[in-house]
Design an enzyme around this catalytic site. Structure first.
Site, mmCIF file in Angstrom:
data_model
loop_
_atom_site.group_PDB
_atom_site.id
_atom_site.type_symbol
_atom_site.label_atom_id
_atom_site.label_comp_id
_atom_site.label_asym_id
_atom_site.label_seq_id
_atom_site.Cartn_x
_atom_site.Cartn_y
_atom_site.Cartn_z
ATOM 1 N N ASP A 37 -0.334 -0.554 -4.601
ATOM 2 C CA ASP A 37 -1.558 -0.147 -4.876
ATOM 3 C C ASP A 37 -1.769 1.307 -4.144
ATOM 4 O O ASP A 37 -1.503 1.322 -2.791
ATOM 5 C CB ASP A 37 -2.469 -1.033 -4.353
ATOM 6 C CG ASP A 37 -4.020 -0.678 -4.164
ATOM 7 O OD1 ASP A 37 -4.119 0.178 -4.829
ATOM 8 O OD2 ASP A 37 -4.822 -1.475 -3.527
ATOM 9 N N LYS A 61 0.904 -1.184 0.069
ATOM 10 C CA LYS A 61 -0.126 0.055 0.113
ATOM 11 C C LYS A 61 0.863 1.130 0.054
ATOM 12 O O LYS A 61 1.795 1.257 0.782
ATOM 13 C CB LYS A 61 -1.033 0.166 1.093
ATOM 14 C CG LYS A 61 -2.027 -1.234 1.021
ATOM 15 C CD LYS A 61 -2.929 -0.659 0.045
ATOM 16 C CE LYS A 61 -4.142 -1.904 0.043
ATOM 17 N NZ LYS A 61 -5.141 -1.653 -1.084
ATOM 18 N N LYS A 79 -13.409 -8.137 -7.539
ATOM 19 C CA LYS A 79 -13.919 -8.459 -6.098
ATOM 20 C C LYS A 79 -15.292 -9.085 -6.201
ATOM 21 O O LYS A 79 -16.196 -8.435 -6.636
ATOM 22 C CB LYS A 79 -13.591 -7.130 -5.270
ATOM 23 C CG LYS A 79 -12.242 -7.040 -5.025
ATOM 24 C CD LYS A 79 -12.052 -5.679 -3.984
ATOM 25 C CE LYS A 79 -10.518 -5.244 -3.957
ATOM 26 N NZ LYS A 79 -10.004 -4.066 -3.180
ATOM 27 N N GLU A 120 -1.273 -0.553 -9.242
ATOM 28 C CA GLU A 120 -2.746 -0.444 -9.124
ATOM 29 C C GLU A 120 -3.530 0.577 -8.775
ATOM 30 O O GLU A 120 -3.002 1.230 -7.645
ATOM 31 C CB GLU A 120 -3.097 -1.671 -7.871
ATOM 32 C CG GLU A 120 -4.640 -1.875 -7.896
ATOM 33 C CD GLU A 120 -5.072 -3.193 -6.991
ATOM 34 O OE1 GLU A 120 -6.036 -2.944 -6.318
ATOM 35 O OE2 GLU A 120 -4.033 -4.034 -6.754
ATOM 36 N N ASP A 149 -8.493 -1.003 -10.237
ATOM 37 C CA ASP A 149 -9.447 -1.747 -9.325
ATOM 38 C C ASP A 149 -10.722 -0.954 -9.019
ATOM 39 O O ASP A 149 -11.892 -1.249 -9.505
ATOM 40 C CB ASP A 149 -8.709 -1.697 -8.058
ATOM 41 C CG ASP A 149 -9.416 -2.374 -6.848
ATOM 42 O OD1 ASP A 149 -10.636 -2.657 -6.988
ATOM 43 O OD2 ASP A 149 -8.981 -2.332 -5.515
#
Length: 326
Positions: free
Chosen positions: A138, A107, A214, A164, A190
């Site tokens: 991400d 992250k 997801k 991402e 995403d």
């Protein structure tokens, strides 16, 4: 047919899972679980989501609990480690919880932190994983276009697998992809898939090289598979910080994909200090089988009465939204 709300309430259990490390601003992850004819399912949209968005998550849970799912093509799913926006000194401690994972998602762009913090964290991940480890970052759309370009250049030395959701909008993703194409670092979408009115806009704009999907936010396994097929891009299945029950739905989605080129973000059970079942990766992978929550864990992790009432009221409202759509 949408099952009656009384059927859902009859088995509903609200749990609060403590986390090892604060993640996405969350120290405790709440979720509502219920059981249908096919088994247990999870309803856990983040608390800030409105009922319209949350009802899509409920549709996914109902489909998983009440209907037979697409046939699996694999019984285990290779997964990545997930490194929250921790200090570089804590990276080894975090990675140690992800048994055998060869890939790490790191992250970055955390509010209140600087690019220097991201560089130190990613450098620490590379040092722990060695030259053969795979590293993806991400930012959850946390950079503007110029910030993202600068960050990609600054982090490229760590041999990134992909970046991402570096920017928030599809147009920004498309422009960034053009600007950094010479670096050979793929762009993944995403939020531009799961929170978009048109999840195929990314593919149409040639704004990404792969997509992150997801199960809950997209309305279930069948809809997610349809999006992947129409997008025509490689897909990575990830979690929405699910409990072991929700992770099983994500694993079922990954198991049903015709091709699976990347390790999936379904090892997040290792971020929890306790869970309704053990969903932590073993030797870098997780099972694609359904999960039955442990009765003792359901009791041990039961949410406070006021939070239980909040979730049951939310379930009832979202059920009404779905019923109205029909």
């Amino acid at each position: 047919m949408t099952p009656a709300i009384d059927e859902l309430l009859a088995t509903a259990r609200v749990v609060a899972l403590p986390m090892n490390t604060r993640f996405r601003g969350v120290d405790t992850r709440e979720a509502l679980l219920f059981e249908g004819p096919q088994g247990w399912a999870e309803f856990s949209p983040f608390v800030e989501y409105d009922d319209a968005e949350a009802s899509t998550w409920l549709a996914a849970a109902l489909d998983f609990a009440w209907h037979e799912q697409p046939a699996p093509l694999r019984d285990r799913i290779a997964v990545n480690a997930t490194v929250p926006a921790v200090e570089a000194a804590r990276v080894a401690e975090v990675l140690a919880r992800f048994d055998g994972c060869r890939t790490a998602k790191v992250k970055v762009a955390e509010r209140g932190q600087r690019l220097a913090d991201d560089i130190a964290r990613v450098r620490a991940v590379r040092e722990v994983m060695g030259p053969d480890g795979r590293i993806r970052i991400d930012s959850n759309g946390g950079w503007n276009l110029d910030e993202a370009e600068h960050a990609v250049h600054a982090l490229a030395e760590f041999d990134l697998e992909y970046v991402e959701q570096p920017c928030a909008t599809v147009s920004e993703l498309a422009e960034l992809r053009y600007r950094v194409k010479h670096k050979g670092i793929p762009i993944a979408a995403d939020e531009s898939i799961r929170k978009a009115a048109d999840p195929l806009a990314v593919a149409e704009a040639k704004a990404a090289d792969l997509i992150v999907i997801k199960a809950q936010p997209l309305g279930g396994i069948r809809r997610a598979l349809s999006i992947v097929a129409e997008a025509g891009l490689p897909a990575v299945v990830s979690s929405a910080l699910d409990t072991a029950v929700g992770l099983a739905q994500g694993a079922a989605l990954a198991a049903a994909l015709p091709t699976l080129e990347y390790d999936c973000g379904l090892g997040t059970g290792s971020l929890f200090a306790d869970d309704v079942a053990d969903a932590r990766p073993v030797a870098g992978s997780v099972s694609a089988a359904r999960v039955v929550p442990d009765a003792g864990a359901l009791d041990r992790l039961a949410a406070d009465p006021d939070r239980r009432d909040w979730w049951l009221a939310r379930l009832t409202r979202c059920h009404a939204v779905l019923t109205a759509r029909v």
